[in-house]
Design an enzyme around this catalytic site. Structure first.
Site, PDB file in Angstrom:
ATOM      1  N   HIS A 147     -19.141   8.649 -58.790  1.00 48.30           N
ATOM      2  CA  HIS A 147     -18.875   7.218 -58.938  1.00 48.30           C
ATOM      3  C   HIS A 147     -19.846   6.646 -59.977  1.00 48.30           C
ATOM      4  O   HIS A 147     -20.797   7.309 -60.389  1.00 48.30           O
ATOM      5  CB  HIS A 147     -19.039   6.481 -57.595  1.00 48.30           C
TER       6      HIS A 147
HETATM    7  C1  T46 Z   1     -25.705   6.435 -55.750  1.00 43.48           C
HETATM    8  C2  T46 Z   1     -26.072   7.820 -55.355  1.00 43.48           C
HETATM    9  C3  T46 Z   1     -27.263   8.336 -56.100  1.00 43.48           C
HETATM   10  C4  T46 Z   1     -24.547   2.150 -47.064  1.00 43.48           C
HETATM   11  O1  T46 Z   1     -24.011   1.655 -46.053  1.00 43.48           O
HETATM   12  N1  T46 Z   1     -25.677   1.579 -47.592  1.00 43.48           N
HETATM   13  C5  T46 Z   1     -26.292   2.072 -48.689  1.00 43.48           C
HETATM   14  O2  T46 Z   1     -27.310   1.500 -49.150  1.00 43.48           O
HETATM   15  C6  T46 Z   1     -25.751   3.240 -49.316  1.00 43.48           C
HETATM   16  C7  T46 Z   1     -26.391   3.825 -50.554  1.00 43.48           C
HETATM   17  C8  T46 Z   1     -24.631   3.816 -48.769  1.00 43.48           C
HETATM   18  N2  T46 Z   1     -24.056   3.294 -47.646  1.00 43.48           N
HETATM   19  C9  T46 Z   1     -22.908   3.978 -47.054  1.00 43.48           C
HETATM   20  C10 T46 Z   1     -21.641   3.979 -47.882  1.00 43.48           C
HETATM   21  C11 T46 Z   1     -20.946   5.238 -47.420  1.00 43.48           C
HETATM   22  O3  T46 Z   1     -20.205   4.964 -46.249  1.00 43.48           O
HETATM   23  O4  T46 Z   1     -23.255   5.342 -46.865  1.00 43.48           O
HETATM   24  C12 T46 Z   1     -22.107   6.171 -47.041  1.00 43.48           C
HETATM   25  C13 T46 Z   1     -22.368   7.265 -48.064  1.00 43.48           C
HETATM   26  O5  T46 Z   1     -22.435   6.671 -49.364  1.00 43.48           O
HETATM   27  P1  T46 Z   1     -21.914   7.423 -50.665  1.00 43.48           P
HETATM   28  O6  T46 Z   1     -20.747   8.281 -50.332  1.00 43.48           O
HETATM   29  O7  T46 Z   1     -21.745   6.398 -51.757  1.00 43.48           O
HETATM   30  O8  T46 Z   1     -23.168   8.367 -50.978  1.00 43.48           O
HETATM   31  P2  T46 Z   1     -23.454   9.199 -52.292  1.00 43.48           P
HETATM   32  O9  T46 Z   1     -24.509  10.169 -51.940  1.00 43.48           O
HETATM   33  O10 T46 Z   1     -22.207   9.733 -52.910  1.00 43.48           O
HETATM   34  O11 T46 Z   1     -24.048   8.094 -53.349  1.00 43.48           O
HETATM   35  C14 T46 Z   1     -25.280   7.455 -53.091  1.00 43.48           C
HETATM   36  C15 T46 Z   1     -25.157   5.950 -53.354  1.00 43.48           C
HETATM   37  O12 T46 Z   1     -24.074   5.413 -52.572  1.00 43.48           O
HETATM   38  C16 T46 Z   1     -24.901   5.640 -54.806  1.00 43.48           C
HETATM   39  O13 T46 Z   1     -25.097   4.253 -55.035  1.00 43.48           O
HETATM   40  O14 T46 Z   1     -25.904   6.049 -56.893  1.00 43.48           O
HETATM   41  O15 T46 Z   1     -26.292   7.979 -53.943  1.00 43.48           O
END
Ligand code: T46
Length: 137
Positions: free
Chosen positions: A50
């Site tokens: 993303h």
């Molecule tokens: C990024 C990379 C480096 C929250 O509720 N609060 C938060 O502050 C974050 C970061 C995530 N979430 C929730 C949203 C999803 O339901 O945690 C879950 C996993 O998030 P995501 O699939 O986006 O995780 P990654 O590891 O793909 O990405 C994360 C960050 O979301 C993103 O901003 O830059 O780490």
């Protein structure tokens, strides 16, 4: 593309390990509003996939080894976070993928904004169209 790498200051104590630190707005180009970290991932796991419309972040890996793939819509590059004193600034409109090179590596993130699901671009074609539109301005 030249991603901004910052050296995180470190103070080593003989036989007692090291202490690393950074200060918002002094060592970082932004103020910090949120810290999060990702842990417990097996080797080979790929996360991310993303970009963000506004969010700016510092990524660092205090333990282990994580490959960060970056794509600004024109160029792609990779940065290996395998040193607790190495920090990577990830700007907005940058597609990112994080690949765990070592089990239980920890990815820490200091972000300049609160969590906002609407700030994410999670479709790659939409990302490419968005950055192409920005470049035309
Ligand atoms: C990024 C990379 C480096 C929250 O509720 N609060 C938060 O502050 C974050 C970061 C995530 N979430 C929730 C949203 C999803 O339901 O945690 C879950 C996993 O998030 P995501 O699939 O986006 O995780 P990654 O590891 O793909 O990405 C994360 C960050 O979301 C993103 O901003 O830059 O780490």
């Amino acid at each position: 593309m030249n991603p901004q790498i910052i050296h995180i200051k470190s103070v080593a104590a003989e036989g007692m390990g090291a202490l690393s630190f950074f200060e918002a707005e002094r060592d970082l180009p932004f103020a910090i509003k949120r810290i999060y970290y990702i842990y417990g991932a097996p080797k080979g796991v790929q996360r991310g996939g993303h970009a963000h419309k506004a969010l700016r972040q510092l990524l660092w890996c205090p333990y282990g080894s994580i490959l960060i793939r970056l794509d600004d819509g024109k160029e792609k590059t990779e940065v290996l976070l395998d040193d607790p004193t190495k920090g990577l600034i990830v700007e907005h409109f940058m597609w990112r993928e994080m690949i765990w090179q070592q089990e239980n590596s920890v990815l820490c993130v200091a972000a300049d904004s609160y969590y906002d699901a609407a700030d994410y671009i999670r479709d790659y074609d939409t990302f490419l169209q968005t950055v192409a539109g920005r470049n035309e301005l």
